[in-house]
Write a protein that holds these residues in place. Structure first.
Motif, PDB file in Angstrom:
ATOM      1  N   PRO A  37       0.633   6.067  -3.102  1.00  0.00           N
ATOM      2  CA  PRO A  37       1.132   7.419  -3.441  1.00  0.00           C
ATOM      3  C   PRO A  37       1.645   7.515  -4.871  1.00  0.00           C
ATOM      4  CG  PRO A  37       1.959   6.699  -1.303  1.00  0.00           C
ATOM      5  CD  PRO A  37       1.354   5.505  -1.941  1.00  0.00           C
ATOM      6  N   ALA A  38       2.329   6.456  -5.327  1.00  0.00           N
ATOM      7  CA  ALA A  38       2.859   6.487  -6.692  1.00  0.00           C
ATOM      8  C   ALA A  38       1.739   6.510  -7.722  1.00  0.00           C
ATOM      9  CB  ALA A  38       3.768   5.280  -6.925  1.00  0.00           C
ATOM     10  N   SER A  39       0.673   5.747  -7.493  1.00  0.00           N
ATOM     11  CA  SER A  39      -0.416   5.715  -8.466  1.00  0.00           C
ATOM     12  C   SER A  39      -1.162   7.049  -8.510  1.00  0.00           C
ATOM     13  CB  SER A  39      -1.391   4.584  -8.123  1.00  0.00           C
ATOM     14  OG  SER A  39      -2.055   4.837  -6.903  1.00  0.00           O
ATOM     15  N   MET A  62       4.657  -3.084 -11.405  1.00  0.00           N
ATOM     16  CA  MET A  62       3.755  -3.635 -12.406  1.00  0.00           C
ATOM     17  C   MET A  62       2.296  -3.289 -12.102  1.00  0.00           C
ATOM     18  SD  MET A  62       5.802  -4.713 -14.539  1.00  0.00           S
ATOM     19  CE  MET A  62       4.531  -5.272 -15.679  1.00  0.00           C
ATOM     20  N   SER A  63       1.941  -3.209 -10.840  1.00  0.00           N
ATOM     21  CA  SER A  63       0.590  -2.761 -10.492  1.00  0.00           C
ATOM     22  C   SER A  63       0.392  -1.310 -10.888  1.00  0.00           C
ATOM     23  CB  SER A  63       0.350  -2.939  -8.990  1.00  0.00           C
ATOM     24  OG  SER A  63       0.403  -4.297  -8.622  1.00  0.00           O
ATOM     25  N   LEU A  64       1.439  -0.510 -10.695  1.00  0.00           N
ATOM     26  CA  LEU A  64       1.365   0.892 -11.107  1.00  0.00           C
ATOM     27  C   LEU A  64       1.192   1.009 -12.616  1.00  0.00           C
ATOM     28  CD1 LEU A  64       1.650   3.889 -10.291  1.00  0.00           C
ATOM     29  CD2 LEU A  64       4.111   3.635 -10.601  1.00  0.00           C
ATOM     30  N   TRP A  65       1.894   0.178 -13.353  1.00  0.00           N
ATOM     31  CA  TRP A  65       1.774   0.190 -14.809  1.00  0.00           C
ATOM     32  C   TRP A  65       0.345  -0.141 -15.236  1.00  0.00           C
ATOM     33  CZ3 TRP A  65       0.636  -3.873 -18.245  1.00  0.00           C
ATOM     34  CH2 TRP A  65       0.828  -3.574 -19.597  1.00  0.00           C
ATOM     35  N   VAL A 120      -9.830   9.002  -5.169  1.00  0.00           N
ATOM     36  CA  VAL A 120      -8.930   8.041  -5.815  1.00  0.00           C
ATOM     37  C   VAL A 120      -7.992   7.406  -4.789  1.00  0.00           C
ATOM     38  CG1 VAL A 120      -9.053   9.166  -8.054  1.00  0.00           C
ATOM     39  CG2 VAL A 120      -7.266   9.842  -6.465  1.00  0.00           C
ATOM     40  N   THR A 121      -7.650   8.140  -3.733  1.00  0.00           N
ATOM     41  CA  THR A 121      -6.804   7.560  -2.699  1.00  0.00           C
ATOM     42  C   THR A 121      -7.516   6.418  -1.999  1.00  0.00           C
ATOM     43  OG1 THR A 121      -5.654   9.667  -2.340  1.00  0.00           O
ATOM     44  CG2 THR A 121      -5.530   8.026  -0.583  1.00  0.00           C
ATOM     45  N   VAL A 175       0.837  -1.203   0.000  1.00  0.00           N
ATOM     46  CA  VAL A 175       0.000   0.000   0.000  1.00  0.00           C
ATOM     47  C   VAL A 175       0.869   1.248   0.000  1.00  0.00           C
ATOM     48  CG1 VAL A 175      -1.654   1.334   1.360  1.00  0.00           C
ATOM     49  CG2 VAL A 175      -1.982  -1.119   1.077  1.00  0.00           C
ATOM     50  N   LEU A 176       1.912   1.260   0.821  1.00  0.00           N
ATOM     51  CA  LEU A 176       2.795   2.423   0.888  1.00  0.00           C
ATOM     52  C   LEU A 176       3.568   2.639  -0.409  1.00  0.00           C
ATOM     53  CD1 LEU A 176       4.233   2.064   4.519  1.00  0.00           C
ATOM     54  CD2 LEU A 176       2.470   3.636   3.708  1.00  0.00           C
ATOM     55  N   LEU A 177       3.913   1.558  -1.093  1.00  0.00           N
ATOM     56  CA  LEU A 177       4.646   1.688  -2.350  1.00  0.00           C
ATOM     57  C   LEU A 177       3.731   2.075  -3.509  1.00  0.00           C
ATOM     58  CD1 LEU A 177       6.980  -1.460  -2.164  1.00  0.00           C
ATOM     59  CD2 LEU A 177       7.676   0.926  -1.910  1.00  0.00           C
ATOM     60  N   PHE A 178       2.535   1.538  -3.507  1.00  0.00           N
ATOM     61  CA  PHE A 178       1.677   1.660  -4.685  1.00  0.00           C
ATOM     62  C   PHE A 178       0.781   2.892  -4.665  1.00  0.00           C
ATOM     63  CE2 PHE A 178      -2.609   0.756  -6.366  1.00  0.00           C
ATOM     64  CZ  PHE A 178      -2.308   0.726  -7.716  1.00  0.00           C
TER      65      PHE A 178
END
Length: 328
Positions: free
Chosen positions: A116-118, A197-200, A251-252, A111-114
């Protein structure tokens, strides 16, 4: 000439039909109100006849499984034998389960990685696509393509790109003299690859939402900012960003819920490995319920996941409302 006697006239008056009483305005209003109620009832029945079957179908696929899962969470059942009621034992066992605690930790890391980046990537891409340039329709479509790709396709692409032996990413690193990395086979890097890859695949969702919000901002506000001497950066932070704040809250929350429920990409790539480094809560409960046939224990984990999701959502909504960011 015919003469009419008083007796004949009285007899004629008695045999004539009585005139109907005149309706009062109150009677007319009541009659119109009754007609409106009948029409409203007919319209309501017609509407429910259209949506009723679909609603029953949707509720049957949501409320019934949720209720049954809660009942299972209070039992010990392997799917074949007679269920045994154990009360809250499954929940108390989860509290002391180190494997479940690790799954919660790995889910929190994702969650912390994905998230904010998304959100940031979606905002950046939406701003870049919110302009009238040549082939803008093609660019917007291309951005959305990864979102509709299946999890299996994304998993296969991830395995190809980040393979330690023949992956494209390591081949590029070798060109620049950087040692090859373990990626999906390295416990320290596997979750990072899953997040990338989830961000992509998921950044397109936030992009579309932000793009719609940007196009809904009145052009007069931006023109007024330019007249007042604001540069593009100041206009964004002073005009555009406050208008996007409620959308950001939405969206968050949406991305947090999706991140907590991560399963498909893990299943198609690492299967929770290496060394359980990518085992999320959903993968944990799937493994317990459908591989270990511990349906009661898996259902308890599912309800813990629901509670975590509910608490996070309520917390974000309360914070947003205190900041006057009405997204719901």
């Amino acid at each position: 000439m015919t003469m009419t006697t008083p007796g004949a006239r009285a007899l004629a008056d008695a045999s004539a039909p009585a005139s109907a009483p005149q309706d009062t305005p109150a009677d007319d209003r009541r009659r119109r109100a009754a007609a409106r109620r009948r029409r409203g009832l007919r319209d309501a029945l017609a509407g429910w006849s259209f949506i009723g079957p679909g609603m029953v179908f949707v509720l049957g696929l949501s409320i019934f499984p949720a209720g049954w899962a809660f009942v299972l969470s209070l039992q010990k059942w392997n799917g074949f034998s007679t269920p045994k009621f154990v009360g809250l034992k499954n929940y108390t066992t989860l509290v002391s389960d180190a494997e479940f605690a690790q799954a919660v930790t790995q889910t929190g890391l994702f969650v912390l990685l994905f998230v904010p980046a998304s959100v940031l990537a979606g905002l950046f891409l939406a701003v870049a696509l919110n302009r009238q340039i040549r082939f803008i329709g093609f660019y917007r479509t291309a951005i959305f393509v990864p979102f509709v790709a299946s999890a299996a396709a994304t998993g296969i692409l991830s395995t190809y790109l980040f393979s330690p032996q023949y992956g494209l990413v390591n081949n590029v690193l070798r060109v620049f003299g950087i040692p090859a990395q373990g990626w999906l086979e390295d416990p320290r890097q596997a979750m990072l690859v899953i997040a990338i890859m989830s961000l992509w695949g998921q950044a397109a969702f936030t992009t579309v939402i932000y793009l719609a919000a940007l196009q809904d901002i009145p052009a007069e506000l931006l023109e007024a900012a330019k007249v007042d001497g604001a540069n593009p950066w100041q206009a964004f932070w002073r005009v555009v960003w406050p208008e996007l704040a409620p959308v950001t809250v939405f969206v968050t929350i949406w991305q947090v819920i999706g991140a907590i429920q991560l399963f498909d990409l893990v299943y198609t790539t690492t299967r929770g490995g290496p060394l359980d480094a990518t085992k999320t809560i959903v993968y944990f409960l799937w493994e317990k319920a459908f591989k270990g046939l511990e349906f009661g224990y898996g259902s308890a984990a599912a309800y813990v996941l629901f509670l975590i999701t509910l608490l996070i959502t309520i917390g974000v909504v309360v914070y947003a409302r205190r900041k006057n960011l009405e997204a719901f």
